[in-house]
Design a protein around this motif. Sequence first.
Motif, short mmCIF file in Angstrom:
data_model
loop_
_atom_site.label_atom_id
_atom_site.label_comp_id
_atom_site.label_asym_id
_atom_site.label_seq_id
_atom_site.Cartn_x
_atom_site.Cartn_y
_atom_site.Cartn_z
N CYS A 73 48.11 34.16 -8.76
CA CYS A 73 46.89 32.54 -9.43
C CYS A 73 45.88 34.15 -10.35
N CYS A 75 42.00 34.24 -8.57
CA CYS A 75 41.47 35.35 -7.16
C CYS A 75 42.18 36.27 -6.88
N CYS A 85 47.22 27.59 -6.05
CA CYS A 85 46.63 28.23 -5.36
C CYS A 85 45.79 27.79 -3.96
N TYR A 130 45.44 36.05 -5.65
CA TYR A 130 46.69 35.51 -4.54
C TYR A 130 47.91 36.13 -5.00
N CYS A 182 42.69 28.20 -5.04
CA CYS A 182 41.79 27.45 -6.14
C CYS A 182 42.30 26.69 -6.37
ZN ZN Z 1 43.38 31.19 -6.26
#
Ligand code: ZN
Length: 669
Positions: free
Chosen positions: A406, A409, A389, A411, A392
Motif C-alpha cells: 500500500c 500506509c 488495502c 501495509y 486505506c
Molecule cells: Zn494502506
Amino acid sequence: MAFRYANIIIDISHENVDRIFQYRIPEHLLSEIRVGTQVCVPFGMGNRIRNGYVVEITEKADYDPSKIKEVAGLVKGSVTADARLIELAWWMKGRYGSTMNQALKTVLPVKRTVKARNRQVVGPLAADGARGSALCLNPDQQRIVDCFCQDYGQGDRTPYLIHGITGSGKTEVYMAMIEHVLGQGRQAIILIPEIALTYQTVMRFYAKFGRRICVMHSRLSAGERYDQFQRAKKGETDIMVGARSALFTPFPNLGLIVVDEEHEGAYKSEGAPRYHAREVAERLAQMNGASLVMGSATPSLEAYAKAKAGIYRLFTLKRRAGRGSSPALVEVVDLRKELAEGNKSIFSRRMQELVADRLEKKEQAMLFMNRRGYSSFVSCRSCGKAIRCPHCDVSLTLHNQRRLVCHYCGYAIPLPKTCPDCGSEYLAGFGAGTQKVEEMARQMFPRARILRMDLDTTSRKGGHEAILSAFAKGEADILIGTQMIVKGHDFPGVTLVGILAADVSLYAPDFRCVERTFQLLVQAAGRAGRGKKPGIAVIQTYLPEHYGIQTAAAQDYESFYRQEMGYRELMHYPPAFHMLGLQVSGKDEGLAGHMMDLVQASVARHFGKCVEIIGPVPAPVYKVNDIYRKILYMKQENYDILMRIQKYVQERWDETEDCKKLAIQYDFS
Ligand code: ZN
Ligand code: ADP
Ligand code: ZN
C-alpha cells in the motif's frame, strides 16, 4: 513603570499545548528577553518548569495582573530564534488557518542533539563533474541580470518571473543575481524542488560558489538541519540551496530568494500549515527588503496570472542557451490506432523504431512513465475485484511480482495465490508500472543496457546520485523512470524521450490535472536534445485531440494558458477564484460525517449568500490508515471572506466536545 508581559508558546516539540500563555517579565530580565528568546516558566497546577518561546511582548495584561506568573529565567545554552521568523509564523497562522504551534514548528528547527554516528557532513561533494563557471551570459540573459542589478540598487522590489524554456539558461541567470547580492554583503536562499535537488544541480552551484553554500534536503536529520541553520545564523555560509524548508534559514541579512521551477507541486506543504512556498517566499522577501525571483519553463497559472496583471515582472527566454542546442521535435502517437492495428505492446511501433535507431547510433533514450507503479494493481479475472488495502481506500501495488504494497500506509503482503474474495486462481497484474516497463524493454531490446529510477531504486541515501551519474557517464543506453527523471537533469547524450502514457495524469481527481499533465509533457520533451545532436520527444496517448496534449506537443504555453484559464474562470477555480478546502477526519466514520454536516449547515446559514459551497465530499482517498476524511470546498473571489469563514468555523469547533476525537484542517488555494 508599567510591567511588561511575554506571550509564550510552551515547548514547540510537544503537540498538545496549543495556546498562548502570558507571563510577567521580571525587571532583571527586561533587557534580555526579546521575541524569539527561549525562557523557562512555571506551568500548570504543579508549577512544573517548562520551556517556551516568547512570541510577543506587550504592556497589556490579558487578565488580572495579580494572577500572572513570572518568567523563571532563560533557557541555558539556548539560542534566540530570529524574530522575523516568529513574525512569519504569525502571518502563516493567519493566512493558512493553522495553530501557532504548528506554524512555529514549521519555521523553527526543533533542537535535537545529533548522535555522533548520524552526523554527516553536508559539505562540498566530490568535485568530479563540476564544470568551469566562466560562462559569458548571452544578450537575453544579460538583459535580465542588468534589470535586476538596477532595480536592486534602487530598492525596487517587484518580484520577477522568468518564463524560460528548459535549457534557456535560467540557472546561469540566478547565479549572476546571487553573485550581485553577495557582493552587497547579503545572503541568498535558492529553492529547488526536492526531486531536482540532485548531484547535478548542486554541483553547478558548488562549482561557482564553493564552500559558501549549504544544502538542505529532506533526508537530513533534525539535528543536521539545526546545524545548517546555526551555520547560516553565524555567517559561516551565505547561500542556502534546498527544498521548501530552506526558506526558514535565519540569515542575518537576506537579500534574495530564488524559487526555481516555481510551478512544482512539491512547494505546497502537505501538513498544517498548508502553506505554499511561493507565497511564503513573497512574504519573507517583503519582510527582509529582499528580492524574489521565480523561474519556470511552464509557469503555474497563479504566477502567470500575476505577471499578466503586472504584480510580477515577466521576462521570457525563448531559446536554448547551450551552443548548437535546439528544442526537441515533438511527435504524438495515437495509441487507439496502435491497438486497432494489432499492437498490444506498451511501445508503439514508432517508439520501437526510434529506440532501436538510438541504440544503433549509440545515443541515449529516456522512457518516462507517470507515477510509480501506477495501475500495477492485481485484480481477479473471475469476480473483477482488485486487491485493496484493508486500511486505506486504494488498491495495493504489485512489486517485483511477489509483494503487494500500500503506497499510503506501507501495509504489505505476499502476492496471494487465489482471490481473497472468491477464491479464483485467475489473478492478474494490470497496467504498467516502471518495473513492468523495464521488463518489457529488456525483452524488446535484449542488448540494451537499462537503468530504472523510481522511489524503489532510489530510497537509499545516495540512490539518486548513483543512477544519474551512471547514466550521465554513458554507462546505460536507456533510463526508465517516473516524474523524477524528467526534472532538472541535463544529459547531453539523450536524443530521444518517450512518454509512454501521457493520459494517466489527465484523469486525476484534481482541478489542476491538465496543468500538471501539460507541465510534465513539456518538461519531459525538454530533456531531449540538450547537446549538439537534435532530439525527438514522442508522446503516446489515447487522447491526441485534448488541448493539454496538443499545446504541450506544440510547446505553446500561451495557448495552453488561455484555454486552461478559460476553464478555471468558467468553473470558478483558482486562480480565477480562491478556494478553501476544509477537511474533517477521524476514526469514527459516523461522527466525522455528522460533524462535517453540522459545519456545512452552519457555513451555509451564515455565509451561504456570499460563497459557493461544494460538498461535503469524501477526500480523493477517503480512508487512510483507518482514518476517514471528508472535505467541504468553498469558492470565493475574495480571500478575506474565506479567511473569515475559517475563523468562524474554528471558533465554533473549539467549543464542541466531539471535536477532540476528530481533526480539522484547512487548505487555501
Ligand atoms: Zn494502506
Ligand atoms: P535552465 O536552468 O533554463 O534549464 P541552464 O542554466 O541549466 O538552463 O542552461 C542550460 C545549458 O546551457 C547548461 O549546460 C548551461 O551550462 C548552458 N548555458 C547557459 N547559459 C549559457 C551561455 N550564456 N553560454 C553558453 N552556454 C550556456
Ligand atoms: Zn475473485
